[in-house]
Structure formats: structure tokens, C-alpha cells
Scaffold this active site. Structure first.
Site, short mmCIF file in Angstrom:
data_model
loop_
_atom_site.label_atom_id
_atom_site.label_comp_id
_atom_site.label_asym_id
_atom_site.label_seq_id
_atom_site.Cartn_x
_atom_site.Cartn_y
_atom_site.Cartn_z
N ARG B 310 68.84 59.27 30.82
CA ARG B 310 68.56 58.91 32.21
C ARG B 310 69.51 57.79 32.63
NH1 ARG B 310 62.82 60.60 32.70
NH2 ARG B 310 62.91 62.54 31.51
N GLU B 312 69.46 56.04 35.13
CA GLU B 312 68.84 55.19 36.16
C GLU B 312 69.13 53.71 35.93
OE1 GLU B 312 64.62 56.82 37.21
OE2 GLU B 312 65.20 57.56 35.25
N ARG B 318 59.91 49.09 30.50
CA ARG B 318 59.53 50.40 29.95
C ARG B 318 60.51 51.53 30.23
NH1 ARG B 318 54.55 53.10 33.12
NH2 ARG B 318 55.41 53.13 35.21
N HIS B 319 61.72 51.19 30.65
CA HIS B 319 62.74 52.22 30.89
C HIS B 319 63.93 52.03 29.96
CE1 HIS B 319 60.55 52.69 34.73
NE2 HIS B 319 60.92 53.95 34.60
N GLU B 461 51.75 54.94 32.00
CA GLU B 461 51.96 56.37 31.86
C GLU B 461 52.80 56.66 30.61
OE1 GLU B 461 55.23 58.09 33.64
OE2 GLU B 461 54.67 59.54 32.11
N SER B 464 53.71 63.24 31.15
CA SER B 464 53.64 63.96 32.41
C SER B 464 53.59 65.44 32.09
CB SER B 464 54.90 63.69 33.24
OG SER B 464 54.59 62.85 34.31
N ARG B 512 57.53 55.01 24.11
CA ARG B 512 56.38 54.51 24.88
C ARG B 512 55.08 54.64 24.11
NH1 ARG B 512 56.82 56.03 31.32
NH2 ARG B 512 58.80 54.96 31.64
#
Lengths: 538, 538
Positions: B310, B312, B318-319, B461, B464, B512
Site C-alpha cells: 500500500r 498510502e 497502524r499502517h 479493525e 474486512s 495487526r
């Protein structure tokens, strides 16, 4: 649902509530019937409105499989489980309509496939049960559509040829859950055919379709449905499982190292480069450096299963641009034989496990691509590189003493080893230093050789391993000698400055293991969605 | 080696051969002694030549650990195994010199660490056995060096504080196998210290070193040696193992999908782009499309463990830009609850397995980073999104009914759920369609909602999941509605044209799971070599 009889007697209020509930259920049933009829009419040319038995078949409207009603998945029986034990019993199955054969207007045979198992189903017109329209609906189903079939199991007098299960379903209900396009780009029968069958047909003057590799890969989702492919990837899953279970039982820790790295991972071969937030980066060609760092970080014994990336322009039967690496690294006390001991026990255990647990899958592969079971010894044969090239010399194949074996020489040596030692799995060790990566430990007595090894199956290399240089100054020296700029790998070399245990390890290509264990001729057959210099889809 | 006594009587020829062999062995021993002395002299200031006992200690010359002599690894005892049962017996161990404490000139204490277990060793000068030079050598060892220690086990009268094993080794031989630099960039004692200890020291007017996150990550190889980090990554390994074993036992097939793909994998979020042999390509943001295609290819139930990428610009706790995805996809009969049922049983089994099999590792983590064991129910709580936002509304937190929960709202809801239901692990389902990816199946009764779910641990979370759209025409329509160019994902959509079973699945972030199970505050703690927008090394 069957618990009603266990309920206490009902009050009159409860009774009227129950009646209302019953009425509501009736209404709901009617509504579903109408929806089903509408979906079927919309999706086909059948005018189901004229058919009082229309509720027994049709296209299931999307809403029904849109998580409208939770169901007990045990309502469905697995095709695999259909045998004598369910004779005369009603069953419900879900699977693909593999073949559809109408017999006149009153009868149609379907073969339904689920997970590689198939069962024959008979849809026969019968008053009050199966309408001629339903037979027509069955006959018009497109191959590979997903259907729900309900009916009673009967045991036919004669054995059934075109199905794995020796029972037949007398169909009472038939619903299409997902419709395939009428003309498939690959016919599954063609894709599942062996070369032997095609050759036989040619000799008989017939011509059968041969699906070529590229077409298969373009429509991989269809190609993968053949019994051989189902077998191949179930075997692949078992290789991974056996590999891990063996190592976990021997105190190895599974790790996950980054695939995005700064600089080139091992130097030399071509890497995929990319921009990482403004920094130049590349994709790891192996977890080599990070797995060694994990040994320096005290994990003792580690392994990783993950993708490795090679931007090489190799168009051979055994190279991919992305494959799954099985990587191992471990502390050793003193000798690279300690690593070879793990390879030896690991692979003998792995082969045993495949032969025991994947019988049906191996059979499915062999049916399309015939092969002999792999010959391997309980204690894996170990030859030195010098012994290897001596064996080749004796049959007239001259090899550069400090060079490498080419593919042809490897194959030849495999053949000689098989003849002499009766094994198709062996270790060749003490390779010339010049043909190994910079981090390989040279031999103590002759620095033209190294504490390294390759492992072969059926004459092709599947594993490369070695003791590593754990002394930082020496590692720098070796990197320089191999033309690698030391500063580009400084974090790696620095890892050895804080006390580094002697260690070694090896890497295996998962796809190669499966390919060679099954004697397949192309690594694209054992990669789910292969990537080569010309292919990046699907 | 001990088989000599079993040999038959020797002929005179054999006897003279034996004598020659003996002489050769003697010469070899002398040579090794000289080599050892030379290596030691070269690597230290010790003039070992004056010491008749010099053979008992020193720096092992590289040649000795360059696979010169195969050894029986059982010669070494594991530090973990050192207890009463080996009292008064000679042992040989290998480990790191964790602490070195000289007491005058005639004595030095070492604490040797192997795999998280530590043992105290006493080097004491004794005539005919341990020279003062050897004590000096021991005292001068740099911390974290790898050493071989030989000696006899004694059981001390008083308990030993600074070591895990309650025995002491009376050292007779001490060899340094790999020397660490004298000054380490991180002191392991500092890196292993808990915040509680640091706070206590401050209150006592003392100041202890606090190693910050960036320094830890820069010298990750040292940082990873702390008991907490050793625990974290052993727990991570067990999470992967429990995950796989559960799924394999339920007929899931492990697959490996390509990370190199044409186009963007799911559209939307930022991807890492690269050049693939002249074609534009990117790194998969998840195996989503290929795992669904594998369902269309008849594998029934599949899972994958592999890296996801990712690009991002998230700088949160948490990323990560690269993490390990645990991905599952499966056929369903009719309802997304079938997927949630797997999630439920899988995670309860996983948590049980961690609590049972990782006790010591969890303890090691808790010692440095205190946390309460995760509270979870035998049957996982399921709330709809509507119920969730209602709970929040009741405490004054207003959420957009068809929007998403932000991190703060998720935490708050986690707190409310814990208070009301006594669990820190629960499923929130039936999310608004607008906040889910295009391939998510809308609800049958209200297309503002979807057949999807998120799973939370301690208010964050981790999973998903959803039922997917398996109807190609509808999938095209959904992609368009979400602003995705259909032709860029045409191979994916085409996979559903050949009959596609209803299916669903979910994705989990491995890092996570470990972070939240252990109540850690930063995902960088549970990634071996983390990658974030600013970090691509080591």
C-alpha cells in the site's frame, strides 16, 4: 425447524399467531415462486407461465443468493459423498453442469462436477413431478453453469462410465445458480486430454483439439478446472504444508521479510526497480539478506515462504519472473553439512508425505501427463562437484573445473547418478567459489571451492544452499571481489558486527519442486497465474 | 569415536598404521593449538605464548568454523536444558556473552544467552586449569560476542538472579566464535527495559536510557534480540501456523497469487507502480482479484499468506506500506454468514492456541509492554452496523448512517461493547455499501447496505470481509458506479462469465493481529523490518 413437536401446547393467542405466521410463509413461498418464474423467463426462452410444475426448476433470482436467508450448509451433500450409503435417499447437491446430453424430448442426462468428483443425473419427464419444460430447461443449460440439483439416489445396474460416483440422481428439482456463457473459449474436455489420447486419435485418422499453453493461460480460470490442474495445485498446497510442518517441528520460526528494499538485493541479476516515495527501490530477488539478518537477530533457525522477483529475460521451461521461494536459514555449529542434513531429512519427509497424502491428486496429474514416481533414497546421496564432473568426464563430457554445470550437463549427470545409484534426488556440494554469490563461505582448504551445494530432482536444480560468510571484514572483501559496491549493502554487512553466529541456509523454488516431482515439462504448469517476460495477465 | 574398543585385534601392519594415525592426530592438535594462539594474539592484546594453558581459551580461527570438520551437534547442550539433571556433569554450550563482570583479577562472571535462556558462568583462575590470562580474556570479551563455553555444572546454594537457569557453569574452556564490536549502538539492557522501570527510576531521581523507536529500527538486528521482540515474532509465527492449520483442516487450499499485476489491483488507494518489461504494472494491494478467480477456477475454498503493498501516505500507529496479508475466499451456498462462521471459529481457535502454546512468549512481551489477556467469547458477538451506530448515538456520538466509523468511533464502540457484552473481539456487519469496495454484494433488501463485515480487536479493525458480486453484468455495473474503468479489470470480470459460484471471503493483517492481541501501541513493533512512507531500511 423439526423442533415444533417438542414445543409446549399453545395458548389461543399463540395459536392465532401461528396461523398468521403460516399464512405469511405461504405468501412468501408464492412470491418466491413468482420471482423464480420471472428470473427464468428473463434468462431463457422458456414460457414457464404455462407450466404448473415451474417451481421445480429455473434460474435462481439473484436476490435468493444475496444473503437473503441464512441456510444450513448441511442441506447440501458433497458429490464426493454420493455412494451406496445414500441409496434411495433424497439429496441436494451443488456443482457445475459438466456435460448435458438430451435424449429425445423427455429425458436429459447431466453430469455434475464438484471438487473433481462427478455424478450422473437423470431429468426425466413424469406427470405431477417433472414437466417436459423442465427437461427442455435442463437440455438448454450451458456447460460449466453452477446448478443446485435435488433428487433421489438410485444405484444403476451397469457401471457408470462418464462419472466418478457409481450412483445416479433421479432429478426432481433443478435450479441454475450461475449461468455460463453458451460458448466457452476452452472446452474442458479438450483441456483435460492427454497427449497420448491425441496421438491415438491421429493414428485412427481422427483429429482432436489440442489446447496450447498460451490459450490455457489466457483463460486460466477455465484451464485450472481440469483434474490435472486441480491435482497440481492441491499438491502444491501440500508441499508448502509439509515443508512448514517439518521445520516448525524442528524449532524453526516462520518469518516475513520485506519485498520492497533499497538497492539491489543480491546484486548481479536483473531486478525490478520502482520509486518508493521518492527513494529508488527494488523488489527482493530473494529474502537472502533479511533471513541472514534474522539469524544475527537471534532467531536461531528461520524460514520464509513468499514471492521472489527476477527481472531476467529467461524464456526457458523453468524460469519465471515471479515465483514462490521456500527459504531456510539456520545457525550451524561448524559445518555446512548441518544444513545439508536438514535438506536431506526435510525432502525425504516431504516426498513421503506427497506419496501418502496426495495419491488421488498425483493420479489425476499422471492421467493427463504420465510420469514415473520419483526415485529417492532414505539417506540422500551426496557427491562433491569434483566427483560429479569426474563422472561426466568418464562419459566424455568435459566441464571447466571451476566453472558451472549447464542445464545439459546437469541432466546428463542426473542420468548417470540414476544409473549408478538408483536415485533421482541427490545433493552436489563443494561447488567452485567463482559460480556462487559473494556471501558464500569458501572452503577451508581450497578457496577455489566453497561450502555450498545444489540439490537436483530428475536432473534439474531445485535447491541452492551454502554456509555464509559471517565475518563482516571478510564479507566486505568478498563483496568487493565480486564487484559489489559495499556501501549499497552496508546495513546488511553491519548486521554481522554485533556478534554473528556461523550459519547457513538454502532456497527452494516451490513451483520447481512440484514440476519436477510430477515430471512436468514446464514451470508455467505449476504456477497458478504465471509471470514471465511476456506475460503479466491474468 | 568411542567405537575403538569394539574393534577386532589388529595385525602388526594395522598397528603401525594406527601409530602413524596417532602421530598425525597429535601433529594436527599441535597445529590447531598454534592457529588458535595466533588468532587470539591477532585479535586481542593477550600474549598467549607465555601461557601454557593457552589452549583452553581464545579466538577461534575462521578456518575452524569454515566447515573444516563435521561435528556432532549434540556435543553442545542447549542453555534451555541446563538444570539439576546435569549437576556435576561437563557441558559445552554456545551463546552470546550477554554480560561480563570481572571480580578482581582472578575471577569473572559471564551470563551466556541462547534463544532467550541465560546461564551464569564462572571463570576462576586455578593452577593447571584456568590461567589468569584466561580470566583476563573472559573479562575483555565484548558483549553480544558468540562464545563456546565448556565446564562443569554446579548448583549454587543461593538462587541466581540475573539468569533464567538455576545452575552455574564452572568454566574450563572458553572460545570466542564471533566477536562483537566493543561499543554497541544499542545496549540490550536499555532496549529490553519497560516504561514502568524507566518511570520508577525517574521518581527515584535516577535516569535510565530510553531507546526510541527509530533507533530500535535502525539497529533492528540488535533490537530484535530483546526477550519481548523474541516473543513477538515467535507469536507471529504461531498466528500463521494456527491460521493455516485451521483452514487446511477445513479443506481450504493454500494458493500463491502474483504480486506483479497489470493495472491497479482494486483501484482507489495508491499503488506502487513499476515497469514490467516495458509494460506498466503495479504491486498487488491484496490478492483480492486472484483469490476470487481461484474460486471461479473450482478450488472451492482457498487461502493465501503473503505480502501486500500500500503506497498510502499513512503515518499512523497502524499502517504500513508493506504488510503480511492473511487472505481467505470460499464458496458459499447462500449467505455471507457462512463466511462469518469461519471467521468466528478460526479466531477463537487461534486465540486459544496462542494462549496455550505461547505462554512464555506472551509473558516476555507483557514484561516489557504490560497488557491484559484478550477478552473473547466462545461464540463471537455479531452486531449490525446499524446496531453499532445506535449504541454510539446513545452515548452522544453521532455517525453518518451511510458513512464509515472513524478510528475514534471504532475505539469508542469497542469500549461500549466491552462494557455491555464483556468481549474485546466482535463482528460488525451489514456495512453501508458506499464505504465498501465495488465487488461487495449489496444487501437484498436495501442496497444502501452490503453483505459485508469488519472484525475488531480491542476497538481496532483487523479483518474486512464480505460476500462478493459473482454476476459479471452486475459487477461491471458496480465497478462503473465506483468510478473504475471496466476495461482495466476485464480479465477479472471475464472470470465470472464461465459459471461463478456465490462466494465471499476476508482479509486479515498479520501484524495487526499480533499487535492487538498483545495490546501493543505500534504496528512497527510487530513487523520484522517495517516499511512505512519514510522507511525502507534495513
Amino acid at each position: 425447524m423439526s423442533s415444533e413437536s417438542q414445543e409446549p401446547p399453545l395458548s389461543s393467542e399463540a395459536q392465532s399467531k401461528k396461523a398468521a405466521k403460516k399464512e405469511a410463509a405461504k405468501q412468501e413461498k408464492l412470491r418466491r415462486k413468482q420471482e423464480l418464474a420471472a428470473a427464468t423467463a428473463a434468462a431463457s426462452n422458456l414460457s414457464v407461465e404455462d407450466d404448473p410444475l415451474a417451481v421445480n426448476y429455473g434460474f435462481v433470482p439473484l436476490i435468493e443468493i444475496q444473503s437473503k436467508t441464512p441456510v444450513d450448509v448441511n442441506e447440501w451433500t458433497r458429490v464426493e459423498a454420493l455412494d451406496d450409503s445414500v441409496a434411495n435417499k433424497p439429496v441436494k447437491i451443488r456443482g457445475r453442469a459438466q456435460t448435458i446430453r438430451p435424449v429425445g424430448k423427455k429425458m436429459a442426462f447431466l453430469v455434475i462436477r464438484e471438487n473433481g468428483f462427478t455424478v450422473q443425473c437423470l431429468v426425466q419427464a413424469q406427470p405431477e413431478a417433472v414437466s417436459p419444460q423442465m427437461v427442455k430447461f435442463a437440455a438448454a443449460l450451458s456447460r460449466e453453469s453452477i446448478v443446485d440439483v435435488e433428487g433421489v439416489i438410485s444405484i444403476p445396474a451397469a457401471p457408470i462410465k462418464g462419472a466418478t460416483q457409481q450412483v445416479e440422481i433421479q432429478v426432481s428439482k433443478l435450479y441454475c445458480v450461475s449461468k455460463a456463457v453458451p460458448t466457452l473459449p476452452i472446452n474442458l474436455e479438450d483441456a483435460a486430454r492427454s497427449e497420448v489420447e491425441i496421438e491415438k486419435a491421429i493414428q485412427a485418422g481422427e483429429q482432436l483439439v489440442r489446447v496450447n499453453q498460451d490459450t490455457r493461460l489466457n483463460f486460466r480460470v477455465l484451464d485450472l478446472r481440469t483434474p490435472a490442474n486441480q491435482g497440481i495445485f492441491r499438491i502444491q498446497s501440500q508441499v508448502g504444508n509439509a515443508f512448514r510442518q517439518f521445520l516448525l517441528a524442528e524449532s524453526f520460526v516462520e518469518i516475513h521479510t520485506p519485498k520492497l528494499i533499497a538497492g539491489s538485493s543480491e546484486g548481479g541479476a536483473a531486478v525490478f526497480r520502482l520509486d518508493y516515495k521518492g527513494q529508488p527501490a527494488c523488489l527482493a530477488q530473494s529474502p537472502q539478506l533479511h533471513k541472514q539478518m534474522s539469524i544475527c537477530a537471534d532467531f536461531g533457525r528461520v524460514f520464509e515462504i513468499g514471492p521472489v522477483f527476477r527481472a531476467e529475460d529467461s524464456f526457458t521451461h523453468r524460469h519465471l519472473c515471479e515465483f514462490t521461494g521456500l527459504d531456510v536459514e539456520m545457525e550451524i555449529k561448524k559445518h555446512y553439512f548441518e544444513v545439508m542434513d536438514v535438506v536431506d531429512r526435510l525432502f525425504v519427509t516431504l516426498f513421503d508425505s506427497l506419496n501418502t497424502n496426495c495419491k488421488k491428486d498425483l493420479e489425476a496429474v499422471a492421467n493427463q501427463y504420465p510420469f514415473e514416481p520419483l526415485k529417492y533414497l532414505r539417506n540422500t546421496l551426496r557427491l562433491t562437484y569434483e566427483e560429479g564432473i569426474q563422472m561426466l568426464k568418464e562419459v566424455g563430457v568435459e566441464i571447466e573445473p571451476f566453472g558451472d554445470l549447464n542445464t545439459e550437463a546437469e541432466r546428463k549427470l542426473g542420468q548417470l547418478v540414476l544409473e549408478k545409484y538408483g536415485t533421482e534426488f541427490y545433493i552436489l556440494h563443494r561447488y567452485p567459489l567463482a559460480v556462487r554469490p559473494f556471501y558464500t563461505m569458501p572452503c577451508y582448504d581450497n578457496s577455489n571451492y566453497s561450502n555450498s551445494f545444489d540439490v537436483f530432482i530428475r536432473g534439474e536444480e531445485i535447491i541452492s544452499g551454502a554456509q555464509r560468510v559471517h565475518v563482516p571484514e571478510f564479507l566486505e572483501q568478498r563483496a568487493q571481489a565480486c564487484g559489489i559496491e559495499v556501501k549499497t549493502i552496508s546495513t546488511y554487512i553491519d548486521s554481522f558486527r554485533y556478534g554473528a553466529p556461523p550459519h547457513g541456509g538454502f532456497g527452494v523454488g516451490l513451483e520447481r519442486v512440484v514440476m519436477l516431482f510430477c515430471g512436468l515439462n514446464n514451470i508455467r504448469k505449476t504456477s497458478l497465474y504465471p509471470r514471465d517476460p511476456l506475460r503479466i495477465a491474468p
